[in-house]
Scaffold this active site. Structure first.
Site, PDB file in Angstrom:
ATOM      1  N   LYS A 168      -7.001   3.322  -2.553  1.00 32.46           N
ATOM      2  CA  LYS A 168      -7.305   3.188  -1.119  1.00 32.46           C
ATOM      3  C   LYS A 168      -7.510   4.584  -0.543  1.00 32.46           C
ATOM      4  O   LYS A 168      -6.899   5.543  -1.012  1.00 32.46           O
ATOM      5  CB  LYS A 168      -6.119   2.454  -0.452  1.00 32.46           C
ATOM      6  N   LYS A 170     -10.308   0.070  -1.830  1.00 33.17           N
ATOM      7  CA  LYS A 170     -10.109  -0.299  -0.422  1.00 33.17           C
ATOM      8  C   LYS A 170     -10.472   0.905   0.438  1.00 33.17           C
ATOM      9  O   LYS A 170      -9.826   1.953   0.354  1.00 33.17           O
ATOM     10  CB  LYS A 170      -8.655  -0.719  -0.181  1.00 33.17           C
ATOM     11  N   ASP A 207       0.865  -1.185   0.000  1.00 30.16           N
ATOM     12  CA  ASP A 207       0.000   0.000   0.000  1.00 30.16           C
ATOM     13  C   ASP A 207       0.901   1.234   0.000  1.00 30.16           C
ATOM     14  O   ASP A 207       1.595   1.504   0.984  1.00 30.16           O
ATOM     15  CB  ASP A 207      -0.895   0.009   1.244  1.00 30.16           C
TER      16      ASP A 207
HETATM   17  O1  LIG Z   1      -5.540   0.672   6.473  1.00 30.25           O
HETATM   18  C1  LIG Z   1      -5.370   1.697   7.170  1.00 30.25           C
HETATM   19  C2  LIG Z   1      -5.420   1.712   8.617  1.00 30.25           C
HETATM   20  O2  LIG Z   1      -5.066   0.465   9.105  1.00 30.25           O
HETATM   21  C3  LIG Z   1      -6.760   2.087   9.153  1.00 30.25           C
HETATM   22  O3  LIG Z   1      -6.663   2.281  10.529  1.00 30.25           O
HETATM   23  P1  LIG Z   1      -7.933   2.720  11.391  1.00 30.25           P
HETATM   24  O4  LIG Z   1      -8.954   1.625  11.277  1.00 30.25           O
HETATM   25  O5  LIG Z   1      -7.394   2.882  12.773  1.00 30.25           O
HETATM   26  O6  LIG Z   1      -8.429   4.019  10.832  1.00 30.25           O
END
Ligand SMILES: O=C[C@H](O)COP(=O)(O)O
Length: 247
Positions: free
Chosen positions: A167, A196, A105
């Site tokens: 994403k 995503k 990513d």
């Molecule tokens: O993929 C991105 C992050 O893992 C999302 O983190 P979060 O659920 O704390 O916003």
């Protein structure tokens, strides 16, 4: 192998199917070795599609997850600002794949996108795509920093750059991904790449709404993802109705 590129067309999902749509992560600066070990254990036990850690922990995560298991190893590139030079991003990406990452990513160059230097943004992504091909690349827009017009432009470039997914967020900014802004992205990419949704996704209802829009993968921190899967198992019949509207 690319997973979850097609929109979900089923009417309900169970906990295992939900986990197969979620990349879990421990990608904050404060996450330590114990967090990575817990992430791997949880990923294996619940069948999350991918687990992501910061670059220096990718070799450890690779050693903890079975090669033929349900969970793939993910890692970030140019994280979390996107401001690294293209050369550094490409080298970092190639190094992560050599260390065993199976999907990456990458943060888009936000500053160049906001400066309307679209040729730079496109070349930055293409360099990473080429450095890791055929390993799938997701490109993070970080919606919190962008206007609607910048989101459209960024999504269009990602869809046209050889990346596998667009994403929405890193989880490092306070704003949660909204369905309105996801709709903007989905209308722009028109199914050319997977979508995503990530950053502040906190309820099964939000997930259902986003799946109905055409989201094909979620990125959610481990603690929240585990709680959402638990909520799913506690529903009647252990299934979550995707037609359910947000209250
Ligand atoms: O993929 C991105 C992050 O893992 C999302 O983190 P979060 O659920 O704390 O916003």
């Amino acid at each position: 192998m690319l997973r979850n590129i097609r929109p979900n067309t089923t009417s309900s999902i169970d906990a295992r199917e939900l986990a197969a749509l979620i990349d879990i992560s421990a990608v904050q600066a404060f996450h330590g070795e114990q967090d990575v070990r817990e992430l791997a254990e949880i990923a294996i036990a619940q069948g999350f599609v991918a687990a992501h850690v910061l670059p220096h922990f990718v070799p450890l995560l690779r050693s903890l997850l079975p090669r033929e298991g349900a969970t793939i190893v993910g890692g970030p590139v140019g994280f979390p600002s996107g401001g690294h030079t293209t050369k550094i991003k490409a080298a970092e990406a190639a190094g992560l794949v050599a260390a065993g990452a199976q999907e990456l990513d990458m943060m888009i160059n936000v500053g160049r996108l906001k400066s309307n230097d679209l040729a730079y943004v496109r070349a930055d992504i293409r360099a990473v795509v080429e450095a890791i091909a055929p390993v799938p690349l997701k490109v993070i827009l970080e919606l919190a920093h962008l206007s609607d017009d910048e989101i459209r432009k960024g999504a269009e470039i990602v869809a046209d750059s050889g990346a596998a997914f667009v994403k929405t967020g890193t989880g490092w900014t306070p704003n949660a991904t909204t369905t309105e802004r996801l709709r903007l992205i989905i209308d722009t990419v028109g199914g050319a790449v997977g979508v995503k949704a990530s950053g502040g996704i906190r309820s099964l209802e939000a997930i259902a709404e986003m799946l109905r829009l055409g989201v094909t993968r979620f990125g959610i921190n481990t603690k929240v993802a585990v709680d959402l899967v638990r909520q799913c198992t506690e529903l009647p019949g252990g299934r979550f109705d995707l037609a359910q509207e947000t209250a």
